[in-house]
Scaffold this motif. Structure first.
Motif, mmCIF file in Angstrom:
data_model
loop_
_atom_site.group_PDB
_atom_site.id
_atom_site.type_symbol
_atom_site.label_atom_id
_atom_site.label_comp_id
_atom_site.label_asym_id
_atom_site.label_seq_id
_atom_site.Cartn_x
_atom_site.Cartn_y
_atom_site.Cartn_z
ATOM 1 N N UNK B 44 0.956 -1.184 -0.065
ATOM 2 C CA UNK B 44 0.294 -0.100 -0.029
ATOM 3 C C UNK B 44 1.031 1.574 -0.275
ATOM 4 N N UNK B 45 1.953 0.855 0.399
ATOM 5 C CA UNK B 45 2.856 2.279 0.658
ATOM 6 C C UNK B 45 4.080 2.132 -0.521
ATOM 7 N N UNK B 46 3.303 3.440 -1.013
ATOM 8 C CA UNK B 46 5.134 3.398 -1.893
ATOM 9 C C UNK B 46 5.803 4.269 -1.100
ATOM 10 N N UNK B 48 7.372 8.223 -0.423
ATOM 11 C CA UNK B 48 7.999 9.511 -1.031
ATOM 12 C C UNK B 48 9.472 9.085 -1.544
ATOM 13 N N UNK B 51 8.348 7.203 -4.502
ATOM 14 C CA UNK B 51 7.849 8.272 -5.592
ATOM 15 C C UNK B 51 8.662 9.190 -6.406
ATOM 16 N N UNK B 52 9.993 9.506 -5.384
ATOM 17 C CA UNK B 52 10.806 11.011 -6.089
ATOM 18 C C UNK B 52 11.285 9.558 -7.002
#
Lengths: 298, 76
Positions: B44-46, B48, B51-52
């Motif tokens: 569930x938790x990409x 930060x 994502x960057x």
């Protein structure tokens, strides 16, 4: 386009030389037609009149001019279709129409809400069959009419304020408008980046962010107006009032909009990120309001 | 600070260029932002950081465009 008949006449060798011979003493007939046909010089009228009559018949009976006209009109319609297609690729016109579906009662109530949001109870955007209600029927829905009008009013008011202080010139007006626009674009881009990085699942599209960023223009207008009427003290009082009202408005609206239907599904760090994002966006507003207006009120 | 739309365009171009010149092997691997490190699961938790890294990789891929094949076939 005016050169097309000339190139066509180059390929039509048998009739080309005849055209050249007929129009040898003049420039090409199309130029003379459009300028001589509508002139109203009484003295020189008979002579160009005869030429005009001769050239108009020449123009309408000329198959090459017909081809040129048809070609030109097909190019124009093709260009129009291309522009429409490119525009539809970038901007969805239907979604944009949703933001401009406002009426007078909505605008009045929304402006009152922007100035005094503290007594409003229900901040949720209402839906009807999975589609959000247009601003006409829902006070909490964001719109783009108020930001656009407020932006234009701000630019005009900046011109008035500078004119009162005798610092006006037309270039300053354009500079003021583009500066404000650039700040809004940067803010929307920063918000989009923040939403992407924090993976906020919401139905906040770019236009929603544009609308919420544009509401600060109303605060700017009120601050500048109060500053012009009541001097520097009035400016700071109005600045403080509109900043706090706008911050409260943004935090309440974005909390219900950003969390959306998945509010219970996000984990604690993500909800904290969303909260930081909302608070950061709200805290940025007074700074930018001050930055864009303090040079107008001295 | 008086901005024009042209300065916004300039700033955007410079930022995109800055992302495009980040070298994969020399730089990003050393700070742990390489594209084959830490892809993460399908959870569930990409986060930060992932994502960057995804963002940087996407910008670099888009900036490469379609011309990479032509560069490979140029022979001097």
């Amino acid at each position: 386009m005016l050169s097309i008949p000339v190139t066509y006449s180059d390929t039509y060798k048998p009739t080309g030389s005849k055209h050249r011979a007929r129009t040898a003493p003049d420039p090409p007939p199309l130029f003379d037609d459009t300028s001589g046909g509508y002139s109203s010089q009484p003295g020189g009228y008979p002579a160009p009149g005869a030429d005009v009559a001769f050239n108009v018949n020449h123009l309408l009976g000329d198959p090459m001019a017909n081809v040129a006209m048809a070609y030109g009109s097909s190019i124009a319609s093709h260009g129009k279709d291309m522009v429409h297609k490119e525009l539809h690729r970038f901007v969805s016109v239907n979604k944009l129409k949703y933001f401009f579906a406002v009426d007078t009662a909505y605008v009045a109530k929304k402006l009152g809400l922007l100035v005094f949001p503290y007594t409003h109870q229900n901040w949720e955007v209402q839906y009807s069959r999975d589609a959000p209600l247009p601003p006409r029927r829902d006070l909490n829905a964001p719109d783009l009419y108020i930001p656009t009008m407020a932006f234009i009013t701000y630019v005009l008011l900046a011109g008035i304020a500078l004119g009162i202080q005798k610092r006006f010139s037309p270039e300053v007006l354009g500079l003021c408008a583009s500066t404000a626009l650039v700040w809004v674009v940067m803010e929307v881009l920063a918000l989009l980046l923040g939403i992407y990085l924090a993976t906020v699942r919401s139905d906040l599209s770019t236009f929603h962010l544009l609308a919420y960023s544009g509401y600060k223009y109303v605060g700017m207008i009120l601050s500048v107006l109060t500053g012009l009427l009541f001097g520097s003290d009035g400016y700071y009082v109005a600045l403080a009032w509109t900043s706090s009202a706008l911050m409260y408005f943004l935090v309440r609206s974005l909390r219900t909009a950003a969390l959306g239907p998945d509010s219970m599904g996000g984990s604690a760090p993500r909800q904290r990120l969303q909260l930081y994002l909302t608070l950061g966006a709200a805290a940025f507003q007074p700074l930018i309001i001050y930055w864009l207006t303090f040079h107008l009120v001295r | 600070m008086a901005f024009t739309l042209y300065s916004l365009l300039q700033a955007a171009l410079l930022c995109v260029n800055a992302i495009a010149v980040l070298h994969e092997e020399r730089f990003l691997k050393n700070i742990g932002w390489g594209t084959d490190q830490g892809i993460g699961g399908f959870g569930e938790e990409p986060g930060i950081k992932s994502q960057l890294t995804n963002l940087i990789r996407s910008v670099r891929t888009v900036m490469r465009g379609k011309k990479k094949n032509e560069w490979n076939t140029l022979k001097f």
